[in-house]
Design a protein around this motif. Structure first.
Motif, short mmCIF file in Angstrom:
data_model
loop_
_atom_site.label_atom_id
_atom_site.label_comp_id
_atom_site.label_asym_id
_atom_site.label_seq_id
_atom_site.Cartn_x
_atom_site.Cartn_y
_atom_site.Cartn_z
N GLY A 336 13.11 -17.28 -3.60
CA GLY A 336 13.90 -18.32 -3.55
C GLY A 336 13.61 -19.04 -4.78
N SER A 337 12.56 -19.29 -5.15
CA SER A 337 12.32 -20.40 -6.29
C SER A 337 12.55 -19.55 -7.55
CB SER A 337 10.77 -20.35 -6.16
OG SER A 337 10.36 -21.38 -7.34
N ALA A 338 12.26 -18.32 -7.70
CA ALA A 338 13.01 -17.40 -8.82
C ALA A 338 14.44 -17.70 -9.07
CB ALA A 338 12.33 -15.94 -8.66
N VAL A 339 15.08 -17.55 -7.83
CA VAL A 339 16.54 -17.57 -7.90
C VAL A 339 17.04 -19.03 -8.41
CG1 VAL A 339 18.53 -17.89 -6.66
CG2 VAL A 339 17.09 -16.03 -6.21
N ALA A 340 16.29 -20.14 -7.99
CA ALA A 340 16.49 -21.49 -8.28
C ALA A 340 16.24 -21.49 -9.69
CB ALA A 340 15.72 -22.55 -7.64
N ASP A 347 18.54 -9.36 -7.95
CA ASP A 347 17.23 -8.89 -8.58
C ASP A 347 16.08 -9.46 -7.79
OD1 ASP A 347 18.39 -7.56 -10.43
OD2 ASP A 347 18.38 -9.16 -11.92
N ALA A 348 16.29 -10.70 -7.38
CA ALA A 348 15.01 -11.15 -6.52
C ALA A 348 14.77 -10.55 -5.21
CB ALA A 348 15.47 -12.88 -6.27
N LEU A 349 15.84 -10.40 -4.53
CA LEU A 349 15.67 -9.43 -3.25
C LEU A 349 15.04 -8.09 -3.43
CD1 LEU A 349 16.04 -9.19 -0.15
CD2 LEU A 349 18.43 -8.19 -0.65
N ARG A 350 15.56 -7.58 -4.61
CA ARG A 350 15.18 -6.12 -5.09
C ARG A 350 13.45 -6.51 -5.42
NH1 ARG A 350 17.86 -1.45 -6.93
NH2 ARG A 350 16.35 -0.10 -7.96
N SER A 351 13.34 -7.39 -6.05
CA SER A 351 11.62 -7.86 -6.57
C SER A 351 10.76 -7.62 -5.26
CB SER A 351 11.61 -8.89 -7.29
OG SER A 351 11.72 -10.24 -6.45
N ILE A 352 11.13 -7.77 -4.01
CA ILE A 352 10.24 -7.79 -3.11
C ILE A 352 10.61 -7.06 -2.12
CG2 ILE A 352 9.52 -10.22 -3.31
CD1 ILE A 352 11.65 -10.88 -1.21
N THR A 353 11.48 -5.84 -2.35
CA THR A 353 11.80 -4.79 -1.48
C THR A 353 11.51 -3.42 -2.37
OG1 THR A 353 14.27 -5.12 -1.78
CG2 THR A 353 13.30 -6.02 0.01
N LEU A 354 12.64 -3.02 -3.12
CA LEU A 354 12.91 -1.81 -3.73
C LEU A 354 12.26 -1.65 -4.82
CD1 LEU A 354 13.92 1.04 -3.38
CD2 LEU A 354 16.16 0.25 -4.55
N THR A 355 12.01 -2.73 -5.51
CA THR A 355 11.34 -2.45 -6.93
C THR A 355 9.81 -2.24 -6.65
OG1 THR A 355 12.64 -3.81 -8.33
CG2 THR A 355 10.49 -3.67 -9.05
N PRO A 356 8.93 -2.99 -5.85
CA PRO A 356 7.78 -2.64 -5.61
C PRO A 356 7.66 -1.27 -4.97
CG PRO A 356 8.43 -4.58 -4.29
CD PRO A 356 9.49 -4.24 -5.24
N ALA A 357 8.59 -0.75 -4.08
CA ALA A 357 8.23 0.24 -3.37
C ALA A 357 8.50 1.22 -4.62
CB ALA A 357 9.69 0.88 -2.64
N GLU A 358 9.46 1.54 -5.68
CA GLU A 358 9.54 2.10 -6.60
C GLU A 358 8.32 2.25 -7.61
OE1 GLU A 358 14.13 1.74 -7.47
OE2 GLU A 358 13.04 0.60 -8.59
N LEU A 359 7.44 1.13 -7.82
CA LEU A 359 6.60 0.99 -8.66
C LEU A 359 5.30 1.94 -7.99
CD1 LEU A 359 6.58 -2.80 -9.95
CD2 LEU A 359 7.36 -0.70 -11.16
N PHE A 360 5.17 1.67 -6.76
CA PHE A 360 4.05 2.22 -6.08
C PHE A 360 4.40 3.40 -5.30
CE2 PHE A 360 3.08 -2.27 -6.24
CZ PHE A 360 1.95 -2.37 -6.98
N GLY A 361 5.29 4.25 -5.79
CA GLY A 361 5.63 5.64 -5.43
C GLY A 361 5.92 5.63 -3.75
N LEU A 362 6.76 4.77 -3.36
CA LEU A 362 6.99 4.58 -1.99
C LEU A 362 8.54 4.42 -1.71
CD1 LEU A 362 4.29 1.60 -0.89
CD2 LEU A 362 3.84 4.08 -0.92
#
Length: 420
Positions: A336-340, A347-362
């Motif tokens: 939320g702070s990043a959006v502010a 992008d913010a929602l993706r950064s705490i869902t799909l992006t980390p899943a992709e980065l760590f092979g999940l």
């Protein structure tokens, strides 16, 4: 005695695998993350797996229905850098399993999940805020050890461990306690270590016969680092200043490593290089106060500027407190702070869902709401980035997890009798 027996029964029941069931979350605004939001959408879950997401989903007779009208449905959140389950009380050594002593500040063979406490009191408050998966990472030393992905479910370590290792952790910052104060010496030691790993990998037989030159790490640590030098295991390098990040990029180039930057306080200053080399950054957006000379140019727009340059960002806690363990639950506020501070909402929602899943092979199992993915799903009362919003339903592997946290129990204990 009856209370103790009842607690034991409840705990054993909580650790059982989910019963065969079908759950339909209907009428909500669904954020698959892998695609655009779906108004009046349905998420259908069967036996712990998402089987359908959309507006015209056929719901089988007998399915449990959850009406999400006026609510938001997202994948379970992922916090990419925590110590949940390995630290209970920071000042009590017996409850702190986040750091290994190692040899010569090298603990590459240290597997953080071997000391994980699956009954941690931090699981409940973290998942009650919509976090269903965390990356648990070691700290300290030149090479801290191996990180793991765990789901915040009930059960034994084997029940919660999603994958280990998902990354190796290294320290580039002289402020990170790697046993030296000179940045150049740290970099030199990392290079010497990587040379030793490559040498060891091609001279195992000679090593076993004691016919090799002296190496700077134990054979178990060298073995653990082979997937790193082969490019098969990411190396997360803790680096804040622009100079440290540039040195990490040079290291990755010279040794053909797959790296990520954690911390990254001044990453925005070298965003173009990070984007060109496809190096992700694990950083936060809650703090702009320099804690050292390596973070003089820290700013809350960091994540937004990195994304604007094309850098993949996974948001993590970057405050001055205990954001990696006691307050790992606050990852949604980092977003939320990043959006502010200029980051795109998606992008913010993706950064705490799909992006980390992709980065760590999940990402083939979690991080998005798609058919075939594990049902780590959260139903929110409103925008998850707002302080007033609550995670009303949290599913892990398709099983709703409802358990009062230590905070809930304390609130209930000290409520006036008239409010109980």
């Amino acid at each position: 005695m009856r209370k103790i027996l009842l607690a034991a029964v409840l705990l054993s029941v909580a650790s059982l695998p989910a019963m065969s069931q079908t759950i339909a979350i209907t009428n909500g605004k669904v954020y698959p993350v892998s695609g655009p939001p779906i108004s009046n959408g349905t998420v259908l879950i069967r036996d712990g797996v998402i089987v359908a997401v959309g507006t015209n989903v056929s719901i089988p007779a007998g399915a449990q229905r959850i009406d999400a009208n006026g609510k938001i449905v997202t994948p379970g959140l992922i916090n990419s850098l925590t110590e949940v389950g390995v630290i209970e009380i920071g000042q009590v050594r017996d409850t702190n399993d986040a750091a290994a002593k190692g040899s010569n500040n090298i603990a590459a063979s240290f597997r953080i999940w071997d000391g994980l406490n699956p009954s941690s009191s931090l699981f409940a408050p973290t998942r009650n805020e919509g976090v269903t998966t965390v990356i648990v990472a070691p700290r300290g030393g030149l090479i801290s050890g191996q990180a793991a992905a765990i789901d915040l479910a009930n059960g034994h370590v084997s029940d919660v461990l999603r994958r280990g290792p998902v990354a190796m952790i290294a320290q580039m910052s002289s402020a990170a306690g790697a046993g030296t104060t000179a940045r150049g010496e740290l970099i030199g030691k990392l290079r010497a270590l990587l040379d030793d790993v490559k040498y060891y990998a091609s001279h195992r037989g000679d090593y076993d016969r004691a016919q090799t030159r002296t190496l700077g790490a134990t054979n178990t640590d060298l073995e653990a680092l082979i997937p790193v030098v082969e490019g098969n295991l990411p190396l997360i390098i803790d680096a804040d200043s622009m100079a440290e990040i540039d040195a990490a990029l040079a290291l990755a180039h010279d040794y053909k490593l797959q790296i990520m930057i954690s911390g990254g306080a001044e990453a925005w200053l070298t965003a173009d290089r990070l984007a060109a080399t496809h190096v992700p950054v694990l950083t936060g957006a809650m703090n702009n106060i320099p804690g050292s000379f390596a973070t003089l140019n820290q700013r809350q727009e960091n994540a937004a500027l990195l994304r604007r340059a094309g850098v993949r960002v996974a948001l993590v806690g970057n405050g001055d407190g205990d954001e990696s363990h006691f307050n790992a639950r606050n990852i949604k506020y980092e977003a939320g702070s990043a959006v502010a501070y200029g980051m795109n909402y998606d992008d913010a929602l993706r950064s705490i869902t799909l992006t980390p899943a992709e980065l760590f092979g999940l990402s083939d199992r979690i991080g998005s709401l798609q058919a075939g993915r594990d049902a780590n799903v959260v139903v929110w009362s409103g925008d998850p980035f707002e302080f007033s919003s609550q995670a009303e339903h949290v599913f892990i592997h398709g099983r709703e997890v409802k358990e009062p946290s230590r905070q809930d129990l304390l609130i209930d204990r000290y409520k006036p009798k008239s409010q109980r």
